[in-house]
Design a protein around this motif. Structure first.
Motif, PDB file in Angstrom:
ATOM      1  N   SER A 185       3.180  20.606 -17.581  1.00 55.57           N
ATOM      2  CA  SER A 185       2.868  19.671 -16.501  1.00 55.57           C
ATOM      3  C   SER A 185       1.671  20.087 -15.656  1.00 55.57           C
ATOM      4  CB  SER A 185       4.079  19.327 -15.605  1.00 55.57           C
ATOM      5  OG  SER A 185       4.359  20.365 -14.708  1.00 55.57           O
ATOM      6  N   PHE A 200       5.474  16.737  -7.309  1.00 62.97           N
ATOM      7  CA  PHE A 200       5.845  15.770  -8.343  1.00 62.97           C
ATOM      8  C   PHE A 200       6.702  14.629  -7.814  1.00 62.97           C
ATOM      9  CE2 PHE A 200       4.383  19.203 -10.972  1.00 62.97           C
ATOM     10  CZ  PHE A 200       3.791  18.538 -12.035  1.00 62.97           C
ATOM     11  N   ASN A 259       7.553  11.810 -15.667  1.00 64.16           N
ATOM     12  CA  ASN A 259       7.735  12.769 -14.584  1.00 64.16           C
ATOM     13  C   ASN A 259       9.211  13.203 -14.481  1.00 64.16           C
ATOM     14  OD1 ASN A 259       8.062  14.012 -12.092  1.00 64.16           O
ATOM     15  ND2 ASN A 259       6.495  12.745 -11.106  1.00 64.16           N
ATOM     16  N   ASN A 277       7.017  15.360 -18.998  1.00 60.22           N
ATOM     17  CA  ASN A 277       5.727  16.052 -18.854  1.00 60.22           C
ATOM     18  C   ASN A 277       5.812  17.569 -18.755  1.00 60.22           C
ATOM     19  OD1 ASN A 277       4.524  16.002 -15.386  1.00 60.22           O
ATOM     20  ND2 ASN A 277       6.597  16.347 -16.144  1.00 60.22           N
ATOM     21  N   SER A 331       0.424  16.006 -18.328  1.00 63.30           N
ATOM     22  CA  SER A 331       1.039  15.977 -17.004  1.00 63.30           C
ATOM     23  C   SER A 331       1.139  14.572 -16.428  1.00 63.30           C
ATOM     24  CB  SER A 331       0.203  16.838 -16.055  1.00 63.30           C
ATOM     25  OG  SER A 331       0.653  16.710 -14.738  1.00 63.30           O
ATOM     26  N   MET A 370       0.557  14.030 -13.554  1.00 63.66           N
ATOM     27  CA  MET A 370      -0.516  13.987 -12.556  1.00 63.66           C
ATOM     28  C   MET A 370      -1.756  13.277 -13.101  1.00 63.66           C
ATOM     29  SD  MET A 370       0.286  15.588  -9.835  1.00 63.66           S
ATOM     30  CE  MET A 370       1.984  15.992  -9.582  1.00 63.66           C
ATOM     31  N   TRP A 376      -7.793  21.590  -4.778  1.00 62.50           N
ATOM     32  CA  TRP A 376      -6.725  21.914  -5.729  1.00 62.50           C
ATOM     33  C   TRP A 376      -5.808  20.715  -5.927  1.00 62.50           C
ATOM     34  CZ3 TRP A 376      -1.284  22.584  -5.144  1.00 62.50           C
ATOM     35  CH2 TRP A 376      -0.656  23.079  -6.302  1.00 62.50           C
ATOM     36  N   LEU A 434      -5.742  27.099  -9.014  1.00 60.61           N
ATOM     37  CA  LEU A 434      -4.864  27.875  -8.153  1.00 60.61           C
ATOM     38  C   LEU A 434      -5.351  29.313  -7.997  1.00 60.61           C
ATOM     39  CD1 LEU A 434      -1.739  27.547  -7.045  1.00 60.61           C
ATOM     40  CD2 LEU A 434      -1.538  29.407  -8.676  1.00 60.61           C
ATOM     41  N   ARG A 469      -2.461  20.154 -15.393  1.00 63.36           N
ATOM     42  CA  ARG A 469      -3.437  19.161 -15.867  1.00 63.36           C
ATOM     43  C   ARG A 469      -4.178  19.633 -17.113  1.00 63.36           C
ATOM     44  NH1 ARG A 469      -5.055  15.827 -11.032  1.00 63.36           N
ATOM     45  NH2 ARG A 469      -3.922  16.807  -9.333  1.00 63.36           N
ATOM     46  N   PRO A 490      -6.296  23.803 -15.980  1.00 59.01           N
ATOM     47  CA  PRO A 490      -7.179  23.849 -14.811  1.00 59.01           C
ATOM     48  C   PRO A 490      -6.411  23.777 -13.489  1.00 59.01           C
ATOM     49  CG  PRO A 490      -7.836  22.084 -16.317  1.00 59.01           C
ATOM     50  CD  PRO A 490      -6.576  22.651 -16.863  1.00 59.01           C
ATOM     51  N   THR A 491      -5.145  23.415 -13.537  1.00 55.52           N
ATOM     52  CA  THR A 491      -4.306  23.503 -12.327  1.00 55.52           C
ATOM     53  C   THR A 491      -4.188  24.961 -11.883  1.00 55.52           C
ATOM     54  OG1 THR A 491      -3.005  21.572 -12.968  1.00 55.52           O
ATOM     55  CG2 THR A 491      -1.947  23.089 -11.448  1.00 55.52           C
TER      56      THR A 491
END
Ligand code: B12
Lengths: 207, 353
Positions: free
Chosen positions: B237, A175, B281, B315, B258, B260, A52, A59, B239, B204-205
Motif C-alpha cells: 500500500s 487510509f 482500501n 491494496n 495503493s 492512494m 510527503w 518518509l 505508492r 516512494p512513500t
C-alpha cells in the motif's frame, strides 16, 4: 524569504548537514533562535511533511530532516532555555503497537519547532489512561501503525477523567478519513508537521 | 460453465489478455482462524490449520488464489527474533535482533531447512499444493532483503545505516539476499506457483527514488533474477506510480498497488508491461456497506479491468481482521457479477457518473 526556505529545504532533502548548518549560521547574526525556528525551520519541515502527504517527498527524507533540525535546534536553543515556547504541558506516546518511528518523527519535528514534550514511550491502553489521569497533561499525541491500536484510542478517551486533548496520527488515519471521528479524538494529523499546526491552533483557542 | 480454472484465468490476465472474468485475489490470512474458531496464535501454530483455513475461505469467497502467507515476522523469527501475538491483530515482530554494529557483523542467516517456523510454512505449502493441484495459483511470500531490516533492527536505525553506514548496509544486504533467495526457492519447490516479493521500503512513500535506484532497485534485480518462478512485487500500500518503469526492469510481472493512487492511471502506466494487483482500501473496507462495496468494486473494474493485465485485490496484501465477512462476500459477489468479460457495461457506467 521564500528563496531562503527553498534553499534550506534542498539542503535538508539532500541530507547536506553542512549546508543546513551554514544556512543557520549565516542568519543567526541578525536573528534570534526563535525567529529562525518560526520563520525558517518550522516552515521547511511543514513543507516536507505536506510534500510527503502528496507523495512528492519520501518518509526517509522527512525522518532525516527532522533529526538534523532537532539537533540543530538543540544547539541554538538548549531544552532548558526559557525562550522555548511557552506551551501547555504535553506528552507523546505509541499506543499498543511496537512501531516507534511515527512517534520518533513527530517528536523530532516538534522539538525542532521549539516545543518541549514528555516522551511516554510505548504504553498499553490502561497504562496510558493511568498516566494521563495522574500527570494531567493538556495535550497527548498518540501514534499508531496497526488498525486495532487505532481503534483502542476510543477507550483512552472514555476512561480519562481530565480534559486532556488527544491528537492522533499514523498510517490507519491516512487510509481512513473518518477514523478520527469514529474513535472520538480531538484532532488527527496526517503528517508529522501537522502536529505543529494543530498545537498552534489549540494554543490560539485556549489563549 | 466457463472452461477456465482460476489458474488459467490468472495466466491469461498475466499475458495482458482478457479471460472469462477479472481474476480476484482475496488475500485473507487471519480470517482462517475465524473459520476454525481458534485464536490467531493457535491458528498459525500448525500448518494443518492454515491449510484448512485457506481451503474453507476459497470455497466461501470463490476467489482465484491460495495464499500460503503466515505473517511477515516469521522471517525475523527464523533469525531468532520474537513474535508478539494478539487476538485481533496480525502477529508483530518484537525486540530487534540487531542492536549494534557487531550484531550485523556477526549475523548469520538461518538455513531454511533447519528452521522450525519456516518448515511449518513449507509444510502448509506442500499440503495446499496437494489439495489445490493446478486449479488455482498458490502464492508464497518473502520479505525483500531491503525491507526485512525494519523488523531486524528497527526502522530508525535502519534508515540511519542506509544514509550513513553504507558498509554495514551492504553487509546486511548480502546476508538478506542469500536468505531471501533460499526462502523463495524453497517455497517454489514445495509447490508455490509464484512468489509475492513484499518490498514497501522501495516505495516512494518510504524511500526517495534517487536512493531507491542505488539500493532497493539493484537488490530487487539481483534477487528476483535468482528466484526460480514468477514474482509479483508488492509495496504493501505504499505508492508506486513514479517507479513503474523501474519495477519493470527488476524482472517482476505484477505490482501490488495503493489505494492512494488512481487505478486508471496505474493501469495506463502498467499497460502491457506489468499486471496491476489492487487496489481496494483494506482499512476503510471495515465500514463499507454491501452497496458501497459493490460500487467501489465496479469503479475499480471500470478503471483497470479492460484488456486484462489486472487482478482485483486489496491494496496491502492482507485483509485486516476487523473486516466483517459480509463485506468480503459483497466484494466477491460484485466481482463475479461485474467482472465478467467483456466489460461492456463500462461505457454506460462512465457516461452515468
Ligand atoms: C513499510 C511497511 C512495512 C514494513 C516495515 C513495517 C514497520 N514499520 O515495522 C514491513 C514489510 C516489515 C511491514 C510489515 C508488516 N506490516 Co506494514 N506497512 C508498511 C507501510 C508501507 C509503511 C509503514 C511505516 O512504517 N511507515 C512509517 C511511519 C512513520 O509512517 P506513519 O505511521 O504513516 O507516520 C507518518 C504520519 O502518519 C504521521 N504520524 C504518525 N504518527 C503520528 C502521530 C501524530 C499525533 C501526528 C500528528 C502525526 C503522526 O507522521 C509520520 C511521518 O510523516 C504501511 C502502509 C503505508 N502506506 O503507510 C504498511 C502497514 C503499516 N503495514 C501493515 C501491516 C498489517 C503489517 C504486518 C502486520 C503484516 C503482517 N501480517 O505481517 C507486518 C508487521 C510488521 C512488524 N513490524 O511486525 C498495515 C497496518 C494497518 C493494519 N492493517 O492493521 C499497513 C498500514 C498497511 C495497510 N494499508 O493496511 N510493513
Amino acid at each position: 524569504m521564500k528563496k531562503l526556505i527553498d534553499n534550506f529545504i534542498n539542503a535538508l532533502q539532500s541530507m547536506d548537514r553542512l549546508a543546513v548548518k551554514r544556512h543557520i549560521e549565516e542568519l543567526s547574526g541578525e536573528h534570534k533562535p526563535l525567529w529562525l525556528i518560526e520563520n525558517l525551520i518550522a516552515p521547511a519541515l511543514t513543507a516536507l511533511g505536506e510534500g510527503w502527504e502528496r507523495g512528492d517527498v519520501a518518509l526517509s527524507q522527512v525522518y532525516m530532516s527532522g533529526r538534523i533540525c532537532e539537533e540543530l535546534v538543540d544547539s541554538i536553543l538548549p531544552p532548558a532555555d526559557n525562550e522555548r515556547k511557552n506551551q501547555p504541558p504535553m506528552a507523546i506516546t505509541v499506543l499498543e503497537d511496537y512501531h516507534m518511528l511515527g512517534k520518533r518523527i513527530v517528536y523530532s519535528v516538534l522539538r525542532a519547532g521549539g516545543f518541549e514534550l514528555t516522551d511516554y514511550g510505548r504504553l498499553s491502553t490502561d497504562e496510558l489512561v493511568d498516566r494521563i489521569n495522574s500527570d494531567k497533561p493538556e495535550v497527548v499525541l498518540i501514534s499508531v501503525l496497526m488498525l486495532p491500536s487505532a481503534l483502542k484510542i476510543g477507550k483512552v478517551k472514555e476512561n480519562i477523567n481530565t480534559s486532556t486533548k488527544i491528537i492522533a496520527g499514523g498510517a490507519p488515519f491516512i487510509f481512513d478519513n473518518d477514523l478520527g471521528k469514529e474513535v472520538g479524538v480531538d484532532e488527527v494529523g496526517k503528517n508529522a508537521s501537522d502536529a505543529i499546526d494543530i498545537l498552534n491552533k489549540l494554543s490560539r483557542v485556549s489563549s | 460453465m466457463s472452461s477456465y480454472t482460476s489458474l488459467t484465468r490468472v495466466l491469461t490476465t498475466l499475458s495482458h489478455k482478457e479471460p472469462d472474468r477479472v481474476p480476484f485475489f482475496l488475500l485473507v490470512t487471519m480470517h482462517g482462524a475465524k473459520e476454525l474458531g481458534v485464536t490467531i496464535k493457535e491458528y498459525f501454530s500448525k500448518a494443518e490449520n492454515v491449510v484448512e483455513g485457506q481451503t474453507r475461505l476459497r470455497e466461501k469467497y470463490r476467489h482465484d488464489c491460495i495464499y500460503s502467507f503466515f505473517y511477515a515476522p516469521v522471517e525475523t523469527e527464523a533469525f531468532g527474533g520474537e513474535v508478539i501475538y494478539h487476538d485481533d491483530c496480525p502477529p508483530n515482530s518484537g525486540m530487534p535482533i540487531i542492536s549494534s554494529e557487531k550484531d550485523i557483523k556477526n549475523l548469520v542467516a538461518p538455513n531454511v531447512y533447519d528452521t522450525k517456523c519456516l518448515l511449518k510454512v513449507l509444510k502448509a505449502t506442500e499440503m495446499l499444493k496437494g489439495r489445490t493441484g493446478d486449479d488455482a495459483p498458490l502464492i508464497g511470500v518473502v520479505m525483500s532483503p531491503f525491507s526485512l531490516p525494519v523488523m531486524q533492527m528497527g526502522f530508525d536505525k535502519y534508515l540511519e545505516i542506509i544514509y550513513e553506514r553504507p558498509d554495514l548496509f551492504d553487509l546486511l544486504m548480502k546476508i538478506n539476499e542469500d536468505f531471501c533467495v533460499q526462502w523463495a526457492n524453497a517455497q517454489i519447490e514445495a509447490g508455490a506457483t509464484a512468489i509475492c516479493y513484499f518490498d514497501p521500503l522501495s516505495s516512494p512513500t518510504v524511500t526517495d527514488r534517487k536512493i531507491f535506484l542505488k539500493t532497493g532497485f539493484e537488490i530487487a534485480k539481483r534477487t528476483i533474477a535468482q528466484i526460480k518462478g514468477p514474482v509479483a512485487t508488492h509495496l504493501a500500500s505504499g505508492r508506486c506510480l513514479p517507479i513503474i518503469d523501474d519495477l519493470v526492469k527488476t524482472g517482476t510481472a505484477v505490482v501490488g498497488t495503493s489505494a492512494m493512487e488512481d487505478i486508471s492511471l496505474l493501469k495506463n502506466s502498467c499497460r502491457g508491461k506489468l499486471t496491476v494487483l489492487g487496489n481496494l482500501n483494506g482499512i476503510e473496507m471495515r465500514r463499507w456497506t454491501s452497496d458501497q462495496a459493490e460500487e467501489i468494486v465496479k469503479n475499480t473494474l471500470a478503471g483497470a479491468g479492460h484488456g486484462g493485465g489486472f487482478i482485483l485485490s486489496d491494496n496491502h496484501g492482507e485483509i485486516p481482521w476487523q473486516v466483517p465477512d459480509n463485506v468480503l462476500m459483497a466484494i466477491s459477489d460484485a466481482v463475479h457479477k461485474w467482472g465478467v468479460y467483456p466489460l461492456d457495461w463500462v461505457e454506460d457506467y462512465y457516461s452515468s457518473v
